[in-house]
Design an enzyme around this catalytic site. Sequence first.
Site, mmCIF file in Angstrom:
data_model
loop_
_atom_site.group_PDB
_atom_site.id
_atom_site.type_symbol
_atom_site.label_atom_id
_atom_site.label_comp_id
_atom_site.label_asym_id
_atom_site.label_seq_id
_atom_site.Cartn_x
_atom_site.Cartn_y
_atom_site.Cartn_z
ATOM 1 N N GLU A 1 10.244 -2.959 0.497
ATOM 2 C CA GLU A 1 9.257 -1.887 0.339
ATOM 3 C C GLU A 1 9.810 -0.542 0.802
ATOM 4 O OE1 GLU A 1 4.882 -0.536 2.075
ATOM 5 O OE2 GLU A 1 6.361 -1.487 3.344
ATOM 6 N N GLY B 1 -12.569 -14.074 7.901
ATOM 7 C CA GLY B 1 -12.543 -15.535 7.831
ATOM 8 C C GLY B 1 -11.770 -16.143 6.674
ATOM 9 N N ASP C 1 8.823 -6.040 4.402
ATOM 10 C CA ASP C 1 8.021 -4.872 4.756
ATOM 11 C C ASP C 1 8.902 -3.692 5.191
ATOM 12 O OD1 ASP C 1 5.341 -3.868 5.324
ATOM 13 O OD2 ASP C 1 5.859 -3.974 7.438
HETATM 14 CA CA CA Z 1 -11.694 -19.456 7.720
#
Ligand code: CA
Length: 546
Positions: free
Chosen positions: A290, A82, A261
């Site tokens: 990277e 979240g 990346d």
């Molecule tokens: Ca959230």
Amino acid sequence: SELTKAGKFDITFTFKDGTEKKHTYELSEKSKSSEEYIGFDSSDAIFLITPDRFANGDPSNDIIEGLNETKIDRTDGYARHGGDLRGIINHLDYIEDLGYTAVWPTPVLMNNMHQGSYHGYAITDYHKVDPRFGTLEDYMELSSKLKDKGMKLIMDQVANHCGLEHWWMKDLPFKDWVNNQKNYEDNIDNWDWKSTINSNHRRTTNQDAYASSIDTKGNTDGWFVAGMPDLNQRNPFMATYIIQNSIWWIETLELGGIRQDTYPYPDKDFMSDWAGAIMNEYPNFSIVGEEWSYNPLLVAYWQDGHNNKDGYKSNLRSTMDFPMQKAIVDAFNEESWDNGLVKIYEGLANDFAYASPKDIMVFLDNHDMSRIHTQLNEDVVNTKMALGYLLCLPRIPQVYYGTEILMNDTAKPGDHGLIRTDFPGGWKGDKVNAFSGEGLSKDQKDMQSYLRKVLNYRKSSKAIHQGKTIHFAPFIATYFLFRIIDDEVVVVILNKNDEPGSLDLTRYSEIGLDGKTLRNIITDEKLIWKDSITFKSKGITILTTK
Ligand code: CA
């Protein structure tokens, strides 16, 4: 280009049945000149964040109905937790106060994958912010609030692969839009890890003068994993798409840098064109690529300005210092007669191979490897020594979120879910709050304040940013590193002796510090550099003439 004017125009699409559809396309006015895009450099210290795990600033976006992954489970290291852009925005004061000057969140673009979508590296729409992280406006707000603080936003981009659920995978525009496309199309009904042709991960084929074609192709054209189709950058439309997308984000977010990346996996000539196109447009910008290799020769190859035998021109300003990362960990873990310090002494000696050592990004850990406190067997003093040394190197230092409170993955070292643990205090109801200090242990508070002191000193230290470097071979389990510019000398002393003792300073007289007063940047104590220095116990001492 100079010839193109800002404004709107229509693009008309004609369908097979003859019907037409119009799309109005806008070329926006540039908000500032290209030269004003200043990328990160050795005056910066970068805070690396896994956004899903740092702070949940907006619980209302945790679950977005209609997306492929709608589960939230903070007890599952591989599920979404979240965290979001609002969470980062809410805690910029904390990051600034610690002394960081740049923030690198791992990717926040749409990852409409069925699982593991939290990490962000399986992008399914290169122009859309994942709604679980927030909106484009949130991303822009993060950038502008960082700018207000004189800080930089670094965007994590992925040119090598997309996510399998990318919308274009359902109707690929060319026969060669992705590599090994026919294999994908032939197996599309039973697509899984068994049917994919994976990269052979033979990254040295990029440099190896003896490499066979099958190995070279196997590295660049294989898929990273079954859920990440390998983009074909040799298709000129794909190449232009990726370059334009990067430029669109630089302009939209007024970026202070890009982290690219998996740099050795895409077509390397394309990567040169991509970095070249950006650096040509924004000459003061920075990109770090990277390459996970402990071989300084490979790190050197990718940095612009390096004289490569095969004529490869990289255009990449910054590479990643995995060799020093390993040398530092090995140096502190070793218990030999010289206590391993020779590993960092000789590791740093490899700088002669680099076109510009100070433009290389160095770190102790990141989102893909065991946390430094775990790598150093939870030895708090060693962790402090490693961090202090890191921040004084002729480099651009990057530190992973939570290092300041000794976050670890000791329960299962290297486990990705555990490396990316939730930052305490980022969620409502957290018992420990690292932002306020509530519930932190003495060691954690001490590390927070130690890092704050070193980082804030570093912020204005010209000697650390640009000074010349002199170091002395390890001697009786001590190692001295000097950073010098004008009248500012910074002295870093690593002492691995547990017992109290003193050390004759005559050996270091070429630095010219005899009789000078130096200040300890951690304790503020003053000392006169004369005859000898005493140590109470194992640890790091950072002194300055300023
Ligand atoms: Ca959230």
